[in-house]
Structures are given as C-alpha cells and as structure tokens.
Enzyme design. Structure first.
Site, PDB file in Angstrom:
ATOM      1  N   LYS A 103       0.932  -1.215  -0.048  1.00 29.72           N
ATOM      2  CA  LYS A 103       0.051   0.115   0.062  1.00 29.72           C
ATOM      3  C   LYS A 103       0.974   1.169  -0.035  1.00 29.72           C
ATOM      4  CE  LYS A 103      -4.615   0.711   0.374  1.00 29.72           C
ATOM      5  NZ  LYS A 103      -5.529  -0.388   0.205  1.00 29.72           N
TER       6      LYS A 103
HETATM    7  N1  GLU Z   1      -7.032  -0.168  -3.687  1.00 29.18           N
HETATM    8  C1  GLU Z   1      -7.729  -1.382  -3.875  1.00 29.18           C
HETATM    9  C2  GLU Z   1      -7.679  -2.349  -2.602  1.00 29.18           C
HETATM   10  O1  GLU Z   1      -7.715  -1.872  -1.749  1.00 29.18           O
HETATM   11  C3  GLU Z   1      -7.126  -1.996  -4.876  1.00 29.18           C
HETATM   12  C4  GLU Z   1      -5.576  -2.621  -5.001  1.00 29.18           C
HETATM   13  C5  GLU Z   1      -5.289  -3.069  -6.102  1.00 29.18           C
HETATM   14  O2  GLU Z   1      -6.008  -3.146  -7.226  1.00 29.18           O
HETATM   15  O3  GLU Z   1      -3.989  -3.316  -6.088  1.00 29.18           O
HETATM   16  O4  GLU Z   1      -7.997  -3.413  -2.570  1.00 29.18           O
END
Ligand code: GLU
Length: 415
Positions: A103
């Site tokens: 993240k």
């Molecule tokens: N931000 C999204 C999540 O929390 C997508 C993450 C992604 O596609 O890498 O799942």
C-alpha cells in the site's frame, strides 16, 4: 497506534492463535517486509512549495510482488499504510492472485487542489518512491483519493524517464484503457461487492429483489455497488458521504443520485430523498448495509444500532474488532473486506497479465472471470465458516493466512 493498524494486527493475531502458528513463522508473516516514509517538495502551480509526506509499505511478498492502492488523504499515516498493506496480503492470498500485500500513501487533501497541482504531486510521488515500485516489487493502483488519471501520470512519469512509450512490464494498475488499462477495472470493486452479496442472499434463500440496502460512501466503490445492486432489483433506501446523507424508504433512483452527485460533489441535497445526518445512515432500517467509505466506521458506539442482517464490507477495515464482536453476537452476517472488496485487486491481476502478455481481454471475459472468482471464493469461505463454526471473517483469515504460511514455508528459511 492508529485504529486501522490495530484492526489488522488483531485480525492477524487471532488467526495465528487459531492456526497455532509456530513463533518463527508467526513473526515472519507478521512483517512488514518494508515500510518507508519519503518527503517530497513539489512546487505547485500557485508557486508555493508543498511539503508532502509519502509512504510505501510492503507487508509480505512470499506469494508474489506487493500489490495495493495509493491512498491520498490529508490524514493518512505510515501506521495506516502498514495495516492496509497487511490487509492486502490476506486479500490477494484469499482471492488467489499471485501477489503479496502493499500500500502507499500521500498525505495531502486531493479535494483542495486543481487537477494540475495533483498531477505535479503524483509525478513527484512517483519519482520520490520510484525505487520501491516495479512489476516484480510493488505495483500500485487507485485507492481513496486517487483515480485512473493519476495512474496514467504514474505510468507516463516512469516511461518518460526511460525515454520509452511504454513501461517494461506492468508498473501500475487501474490505468485508463487507452494506456494499457483493462476494461471493467473501475467498476470491479463495486461489482465484486454485489457478487458477494448475491452469493450470500442465495445461501440465505433471500430474494435480492425484495431487499433494502444502505450504502455508506458514494465514491468509486459505493456508487458502483449501489447502481449494481439496484439493477438487481434491490431498493437503495439510504446513502451517505462525507458531507451528508439521504434516505428514501421507497428506494432511490441511483442514476439520478449519480447525476446530482457529479454536479454538486455530494449526495446531500438530492431531490429524490429526505436529508438525514450522515451518522444516522447506519441506524436506517434495511437488510443489507454496505460500508464503502473509510476505515473504522463501525465501532462499539454504533454497532448496536445497525439493523441490517448482512454487512458487506466494501471499504478496507471498516469494522473495529469490538464492533465485530457485537455484530457477531447479534447474529449479523459480516462479509469481510478481504473477500467482499477483493474484486478490484482481482481485476488488477487481469490487467497485470494482459499487459505482461500484451494481450487484450473483452469486458465480457473480465466480468465473467470476476463473477466466477467472487462466487467460488465466497462459497469456500462460507463453507469453511459453517464447517468450523467460525464467523466468515475468521474463516477467511484462516484461509488467507494459511496460504501465505504455505508460501513462506515453501520458500525455505535459509537466505
Ligand atoms: N485499492 C484497492 C484495494 O484496496 C485495489 C488494490 C489493487 O488493485 O492493487 O483493494
């Protein structure tokens, strides 16, 4: 410690306990593998120099490179990113894509700046954390406060500095289709939430067409989930966002709400419903509640007021452990975030493979694969919860952690 991280640690520690993990394995899986804070100082179009903290967290990469979105909010912290990266490790493991958990964060309010200024911050972020991003390392995507346009700027920033038209492999997902994105990615998280709800209704013998739904959050996840569930005949009786809430016991016209929202920037003031306080939304009478806003929204203060039978977690970590206990005790069925909102990262995986193989997938293929995967994993989690007498969250965590432990163990313990 911030509450998102507290929730993630609690969920992991209780899974580790249930699974009886060996201490050395537990510590390895607890992570994180890497967390960094970088300062960027871009000069914005108004001539001011911004001082922005940015973060990258790679929680675990035993199964594959870290995957997870970029959160851009005025108050995001390194702790939040650490917790959310951990959550991505479980999500990717559970939904069965060859990624680990990551993240990143940009501590800035995207609503306070022009598109031009945002592009400058996004490009500065990309250069600032460039050595932490890569197809075999960490692949970002949109999350709260970031969009498809931002992903385009990240990709362009990297290919521009290489002097090439495209990047060598997939560095970011959630891009516009014209720049190597995949059709259906933007809607994937919201649609995935609805596929999970449909599977739950089927198990309960509940006709989706006769259900009443409340949605907290009307961003990329909440607005798509509301439209999709209404398309299946459910009545959306309440919606709230940061600025206010609206309710209508007869159900709302979601297309009209969308139209209103794109003009005014909020659901508040929508003519097809009555105005309510945004905090009243959880207490509305309904069958299904979809929290699709920020983390830590369902707490011990409001968990007792929830009248839904099903809580479908569109957001990441929307329920604190104390609230989770209350909901479990009251027999409210919670479809946990790592299952419920995994549709986004699942389609990100399709984008990654499409780009890596220089292929093209049709919308019908993407939607079919998403629907099949959500249904299959929902069925497995539901069955395991039933068999082991666990909540769906605990069953999902057991399965997800087991997958990561298996990969960690298979890699071996020597350097
Ligand atoms: N931000 C999204 C999540 O929390 C997508 C993450 C992604 O596609 O890498 O799942």
């Amino acid at each position: 410690m911030d509450s998102i991280l507290r929730t993630s640690l609690h969920n992991f520690e209780s899974a580790a306990e249930r699974l009886g993990l060996d201490e050395s394995v537990r510590r390895r899986v607890l992570g994180p593998k890497e967390k960094v804070e970088v300062a960027i100082n871009p000069v914005l179009p108004n001539g001011e120099t911004a001082n922005v903290k940015v973060f990258v967290g790679r929680h675990n990469d035993a199964i594959g490179p870290a995957k997870g979105g970029i959160r851009m909010t005025p108050d995001v912290t390194l702790d939040d990113i650490t917790g959310l990266a951990m959550e991505m490790t479980w999500k990717t493991s559970l939904i069965g894509v060859p990624f680990g958990g990551g993240k990143s964060g940009i501590r800035f309010d995207p609503a306070s700046i022009s598109a031009d200024a945002k592009e400058i911050i996004i490009r500065s972020f990309t250069r600032g954390v460039r050595r932490h991003i890569g197809p075999e390392l960490y692949i970002p995507a949109p999350d709260m406060g970031t969009t498809e346009a931002d992903m385009a700027h990240i990709r362009d920033c990297i290919s521009y500095s290489e002097g090439t038209s495209i990047t060598n492999g997939c560095f970011v997902t959630g891009k516009p289709v014209v720049l190597g994105g995949i059709v259906g990615r933007r809607e994937a998280t919201g649609k995935g939430v609805v596929y999970a709800v449909l599977a739950m209704c089927e198990k309960l013998g509940l006709d989706i067409g006769s259900t009443r739904v409340v949605v907290q959050g009307f961003g990329n996840v909440g607005s798509v989930a509301a439209a999709e569930i209404a398309r299946h005949g459910a009545k959306v009786v309440g919606v709230a966002d940061l600025s206010g809430g609206v309710a209508n016991a007869d159900g709302m016209d979601i297309d009209a709400l969308h139209e209103h929202c794109s003009q005014s920037g909020t659901v508040a003031g929508f003519a097809g419903a009555t105005e309510i306080d945004k905090d009243e939304v959880f207490g509305l009478d309904c069958d299904i509640l979809i929290p699709a806003a920020a983390g830590s929204q369902i707490t011990e203060e409001n968990a007792d007021s929830i009248r839904a039978k099903i809580v479908a977690e569109g957001a990441n970590a929307p329920t604190t452990p104390q609230a989770d206990e209350i909901l479990n005790r009251r027999g409210v069925l919670v479809i946990p975030d790592i299952l419920c909102n995994a549709g986004g990262v699942f389609v990100s995986y399709l984008e990654y493979t499409q780009e890596t193989q220089r292929e093209q997938m049709t919308l019908a293929e993407v939607e079919q694969r998403l629907a099949d995967r959500m249904r299959q994993r929902f069925g497995e989690v539901h069955e395991s919860a039933r068999r082991e007498g666990l909540s769906m969250r605990d069953a999902a965590m057991n399965m997800a952690v087991r997958g990561v432990v298996e990969a960690v163990t298979a890699r071996g313990f020597r350097p």
